[in-house]
Design a protein around this motif. Structure first.
Motif, short mmCIF file in Angstrom:
data_model
loop_
_atom_site.label_atom_id
_atom_site.label_comp_id
_atom_site.label_asym_id
_atom_site.label_seq_id
_atom_site.Cartn_x
_atom_site.Cartn_y
_atom_site.Cartn_z
N PHE A 193 25.08 19.66 -15.64
CA PHE A 193 25.46 18.35 -14.95
C PHE A 193 26.80 17.98 -15.07
N THR B 40 33.06 17.19 -9.08
CA THR B 40 32.08 18.38 -9.20
C THR B 40 32.74 19.44 -8.00
N PHE C 150 23.49 17.64 -4.08
CA PHE C 150 22.89 16.50 -4.43
C PHE C 150 22.94 15.47 -3.73
N ASP D 98 28.02 15.29 -10.08
CA ASP D 98 26.63 15.47 -9.64
C ASP D 98 25.95 14.05 -9.79
N CYS E 148 26.90 11.61 -7.00
CA CYS E 148 26.25 12.14 -5.78
C CYS E 148 24.97 11.96 -5.60
N ILE E 149 24.14 11.97 -6.80
CA ILE E 149 22.57 11.83 -6.74
C ILE E 149 22.71 10.12 -6.37
N LYS F 45 27.67 21.76 -5.10
CA LYS F 45 26.84 21.01 -5.67
C LYS F 45 27.04 19.70 -5.13
N ALA F 46 28.07 19.26 -4.83
CA ALA F 46 28.17 17.74 -4.18
C ALA F 46 27.26 17.68 -2.82
#
Length: 305
Positions: free
Chosen positions: A147, A91, A99, A151, A154-155, A95-96
């Protein structure tokens, strides 16, 4: 009054802990050419040796409960590091970053789901401010709304990190768990996990240069050993919901340290995000201090009735 003083010192310790984690961002950037699992292995080996040497007498408090809990917490921390390392490859970095920090704001909801703890209005407001700050800090034009696989990874790492904070909150309240010994054992376990992962990925074949060793020793002593020790001891007196907001200072301080030390451009959104995160922490601390006397007064009235 004595307990209130301990709580204040513990809160200060956790804030210092998050600032140390934040300082780790530019330090890790300086060693980005080294394999991720080599960095993880070395930093936790250094932390394990240092804490074991300083607190070797604590091993007399060893029992089955503290070993089991250290194993659980260390596994969650290791998963967090692995997921963050792998996730960023699939990603964008913005965004990394977003998240990976999401776990800080979901801690109150995890407490509600796992332990049925009520979520106060103060917590909701602080979380909303913190979430907005993290978004602003991470924002870039390539954020997008879709997504990617990275992502989700990372979540997952973020969830593991937040579960570690939630479980540590309960474990430090158990008298069988000495927070210092818990920290030492966690460092030892993660050092073992990281070393095994480094063997399987061939990371040990890489030899760090002299400057790399200086940075790794700094990360191992301050960003790992001392930071996790402050977290474990601090969470004995500070609720995990407040710790989650405090830990949101990590990306904010990391971005500021990177801007100052590495000359990275933070931008207007980044500075605004850092300010909002700090504001959310100040808001929670001030409002919690105001409501605490009222809550204790209500409890006293209940007892006398």
């Amino acid at each position: 009054m004595e307990m209130k003083k301990k709580e204040r010192l513990a809160a200060l310790g956790i804030i210092v802990c998050t600032l140390m984690w934040g300082a780790g961002f530019p330090a890790l950037k300086a060693t980005e050419d080294l394999p991720a699992f080599l960095i993880i292995a070395i930093r936790f080996i250094i932390a394990a040796i240092f804490l074991s040497a300083v607190f070797h007498r604590r091993f007399r408090l060893l029992n089955r409960t503290v070993v089991k809990n250290a194993f659980i917490l260390s596994f969650l921390i290791f998963i967090m590091y692995v997921f963050a390392t792998v996730g960023i490859r699939y990603t964008t970095s913005s965004k990394a970053s977003f998240f990976s920090c999401l776990g800080f704001v979901i801690i109150p909801f995890l407490n509600w789901m796992i332990y049925k703890q009520k979520i106060s209005k103060i917590t909701v407001a602080s979380v909303a401010m913190c979430l907005a700050g993290i978004f602003l800090l991470s924002y870039s034009s390539d954020m997008g709304l879709s997504f990617a696989l990275g992502d989700i990874i990372c979540i997952g790492g973020s969830l593991a990190g937040s579960l570690q904070i939630v479980f540590l909150d309960r474990m430090t309240k158990d008298e069988r768990n000495d927070p210092t010994l818990l920290s030492v054992l966690m460092m030892i376990f993660i050092a073992v996990y990281g070393s095994i992962a480094a063997v399987f990925t061939g990371a040990w074949q890489v030899r760090p240069a002299g400057f790399d060793w200086c940075v790794l020793i700094f990360i191992g002593l301050f960003c790992t050993a001392i930071a996790y020790l402050l977290q474990a001891v601090g969470q004995k007196y500070v609720p995990s919901t407040r710790v989650g907001i405090m830990c949101a200072l990590e990306p904010a301080s990391g971005a500021i340290f990177s801007a100052v030390l590495l000359g990275e451009q933070l931008g207007l959104f980044g500075w605004a995000g850092g300010a909002v995160i700090i504001a959310s922490l100040v808001f929670m601390e001030v409002m919690s201090a105001r409501t605490a006397p009222a809550e204790s007064g209500e409890k006293e009235e209940g007892r006398s009735a």
